[in-house]
Design a protein around this motif. Structure first.
Motif, PDB file in Angstrom:
ATOM      1  N   LEU A   1      -4.431  13.693 -10.901  1.00 34.35           N
ATOM      2  CA  LEU A   1      -4.516  14.169  -9.522  1.00 34.35           C
ATOM      3  C   LEU A   1      -3.791  15.492  -9.365  1.00 34.35           C
ATOM      4  O   LEU A   1      -4.298  16.417  -8.705  1.00 34.35           O
ATOM      5  CB  LEU A   1      -3.924  13.120  -8.576  1.00 34.35           C
TER       6      LEU A   1
ATOM      7  N   LEU B   1      -6.018  18.269 -10.619  1.00 39.21           N
ATOM      8  CA  LEU B   1      -7.174  18.522  -9.755  1.00 39.21           C
ATOM      9  C   LEU B   1      -6.755  19.255  -8.486  1.00 39.21           C
ATOM     10  O   LEU B   1      -7.446  20.175  -8.024  1.00 39.21           O
ATOM     11  CB  LEU B   1      -7.866  17.205  -9.400  1.00 39.21           C
TER      12      LEU B   1
ATOM     13  N   LEU C   1      -8.419  12.761   3.685  1.00 35.24           N
ATOM     14  CA  LEU C   1      -7.689  12.197   2.552  1.00 35.24           C
ATOM     15  C   LEU C   1      -6.453  13.016   2.208  1.00 35.24           C
ATOM     16  O   LEU C   1      -5.411  12.463   1.829  1.00 35.24           O
ATOM     17  CB  LEU C   1      -8.612  12.092   1.335  1.00 35.24           C
TER      18      LEU C   1
ATOM     19  N   SER D   1       1.680  10.124   3.153  1.00 37.36           N
ATOM     20  CA  SER D   1       2.232   9.053   2.321  1.00 37.36           C
ATOM     21  C   SER D   1       3.306   9.563   1.369  1.00 37.36           C
ATOM     22  O   SER D   1       3.964   8.784   0.693  1.00 37.36           O
ATOM     23  CB  SER D   1       1.115   8.377   1.524  1.00 37.36           C
TER      24      SER D   1
ATOM     25  N   ILE E   1       2.024   7.182  -6.968  1.00 37.67           N
ATOM     26  CA  ILE E   1       1.033   7.599  -5.980  1.00 37.67           C
ATOM     27  C   ILE E   1       0.081   6.443  -5.660  1.00 37.67           C
ATOM     28  O   ILE E   1      -0.208   6.165  -4.488  1.00 37.67           O
ATOM     29  CB  ILE E   1       0.228   8.813  -6.490  1.00 37.67           C
ATOM     30  N   LEU E   2      -0.384   5.778  -6.686  1.00 38.76           N
ATOM     31  CA  LEU E   2      -1.294   4.648  -6.482  1.00 38.76           C
ATOM     32  C   LEU E   2      -0.677   3.609  -5.545  1.00 38.76           C
ATOM     33  O   LEU E   2      -1.352   3.058  -4.676  1.00 38.76           O
ATOM     34  CB  LEU E   2      -1.654   3.998  -7.816  1.00 38.76           C
TER      35      LEU E   2
ATOM     36  N   TYR F   1      -0.338   5.297  -1.899  1.00 38.25           N
ATOM     37  CA  TYR F   1      -1.514   5.939  -1.322  1.00 38.25           C
ATOM     38  C   TYR F   1      -2.743   5.052  -1.500  1.00 38.25           C
ATOM     39  O   TYR F   1      -3.699   5.154  -0.724  1.00 38.25           O
ATOM     40  CB  TYR F   1      -1.707   7.282  -2.019  1.00 38.25           C
TER      41      TYR F   1
ATOM     42  N   ASP G   1      -5.293   2.717  -4.414  1.00 35.50           N
ATOM     43  CA  ASP G   1      -6.225   2.891  -5.508  1.00 35.50           C
ATOM     44  C   ASP G   1      -7.494   3.596  -5.037  1.00 35.50           C
ATOM     45  O   ASP G   1      -7.967   4.556  -5.628  1.00 35.50           O
ATOM     46  CB  ASP G   1      -6.591   1.487  -6.027  1.00 35.50           C
TER      47      ASP G   1
ATOM     48  N   SER H   1      -8.170   5.293  -2.152  1.00 36.00           N
ATOM     49  CA  SER H   1      -8.011   6.670  -1.671  1.00 36.00           C
ATOM     50  C   SER H   1      -7.862   7.635  -2.832  1.00 36.00           C
ATOM     51  O   SER H   1      -8.434   8.731  -2.835  1.00 36.00           O
ATOM     52  CB  SER H   1      -6.772   6.778  -0.777  1.00 36.00           C
ATOM     53  N   THR H   2      -7.081   7.222  -3.833  1.00 37.12           N
ATOM     54  CA  THR H   2      -6.833   8.116  -4.962  1.00 37.12           C
ATOM     55  C   THR H   2      -8.116   8.471  -5.690  1.00 37.12           C
ATOM     56  O   THR H   2      -8.395   9.653  -5.948  1.00 37.12           O
ATOM     57  CB  THR H   2      -5.851   7.471  -5.948  1.00 37.12           C
TER      58      THR H   2
ATOM     59  N   GLU I   1     -11.147   8.220  -4.625  1.00 41.54           N
ATOM     60  CA  GLU I   1     -12.049   8.957  -3.741  1.00 41.54           C
ATOM     61  C   GLU I   1     -11.614  10.425  -3.623  1.00 41.54           C
ATOM     62  O   GLU I   1     -12.442  11.336  -3.675  1.00 41.54           O
ATOM     63  CB  GLU I   1     -12.058   8.286  -2.359  1.00 41.54           C
ATOM     64  N   LEU I   2     -10.320  10.617  -3.520  1.00 38.28           N
ATOM     65  CA  LEU I   2      -9.802  11.983  -3.433  1.00 38.28           C
ATOM     66  C   LEU I   2     -10.118  12.764  -4.704  1.00 38.28           C
ATOM     67  O   LEU I   2     -10.557  13.922  -4.658  1.00 38.28           O
ATOM     68  CB  LEU I   2      -8.292  11.964  -3.194  1.00 38.28           C
ATOM     69  N   LYS I   3      -9.924  12.111  -5.840  1.00 42.30           N
ATOM     70  CA  LYS I   3     -10.234  12.792  -7.102  1.00 42.30           C
ATOM     71  C   LYS I   3     -11.706  13.185  -7.161  1.00 42.30           C
ATOM     72  O   LYS I   3     -12.053  14.300  -7.559  1.00 42.30           O
ATOM     73  CB  LYS I   3      -9.905  11.873  -8.288  1.00 42.30           C
TER      74      LYS I   3
END
Lengths: 147, 147
Positions: free
Chosen positions: A15, A18, A138, A145, B123-124, B127, B129, B131-132, B134-136
């Motif tokens: 992440l 990215l 997001l 967060s 982060i997981l 925030y 699993d 969202s992470t 999807e954001l990626k």
DNA sequence: TTGAAAATATTGAATATTCAAGAATTGACG
DNA sequence: CGTCAATTCTTGAATATTCAATATTTTCAA
């Protein structure tokens, strides 16, 4: 079922990477547009924050525009020379300096805003309305967060 | 129905700003972890890219780790001093320099990887699993659409 | 009230990044 | 071939950023 161990995952799947990559690219595009007026992205941010007409302290500004204090001080020095902004001692707390946008700054800020809007529209075209607003949502939530 | 004109929208609503903010925050966190080994984020990226054992030219590396050429050259100079990586002249094209990771570099890279994994897990947790990932996905697609 | 600690902004030195120019090699084409 | 343009990497000077220290003002508790 078993996922590959993260340790071996390529950097491009992280992440952090990215985000850095996307930020670099979008920032590069914005930079390119703003360079038409010869203004770095950070100065546009400063002008935009100050364009509410209120006085903002240096600390407040530094947070808002994502610069640390000494860097901001030196950038503000340049902007004062260019008469885009000016300093006023805070009468209520003389440790503070309140920054204000000048008339010249306001004029410039308007031009910059429309260049920035151009970019956002360009993104909307290529990337789509839906993706953009979802991405924004997001990102906001990620930032939330993290505090 | 009518949306407010973009020109007046606060800076915090711009995609470029949200990306910068999120990137800053995540990068700060990663920096903090990697500082346990005294290594800047960019060096971890370099080690990670080189840890496939292949030789990578400076140009290739610069693209991959999001640094421009002169900055990379100077950072590589430091890493060569620290014997984390080494240069080899490309036999097929003597303009090029191929970079390789050393054994010491591999050892360090492993430690760094697990520090980075710590962060991703953190982060997981905060925030989520879903969202992470999807954001990626959205970030990858934004990057794609920018080329 | 006074004196120590905290908050705010700036400065100067150390460090890092960038821009423009340079050196070496390759590719292409007359 | 020969030479001129393009590619690749590095260097040095100019610029920018950061860290640590400083100056000023405020806060707060003894």
């Amino acid at each position: 079922m078993a996922k590959p161990p993260k340790e071996n995952s390529p950097i491009t799947e992280h992440l952090a990477y990215l985000l850095a990559q996307a930020n670099r690219e979008i920032n590069r595009q914005l930079e390119l547009r703003l360079s038409k007026e010869g203004v770095p992205v950070e100065q546009w941010r400063i002008l935009k924050v100050l364009s509410d007409g209120e006085g903002h302290s240096m600390g407040e500004l530094a947070d808002a525009v994502l610069l640390n204090h000494p860097t901001l001080t030196k950038m503000i020095d340049r902007m004062v020379s260019d008469t885009l902004v000016y300093r006023v001692q805070d009468p209520n707390d003389r440790r503070k300096v309140l920054m204000f946008i000048s008339d010249r700054g306001k004029v410039l800020c308007k031009k910059l805003n429309s260049l920035a809007v151009d970019q956002e529209e360009h993104i909307l075209e290529n990337y789509g309305d839906k993706s953009t607003s979802e991405l924004k949502r997001l990102l906001e939530s990620l930032i939330d967060s993290s505090n």
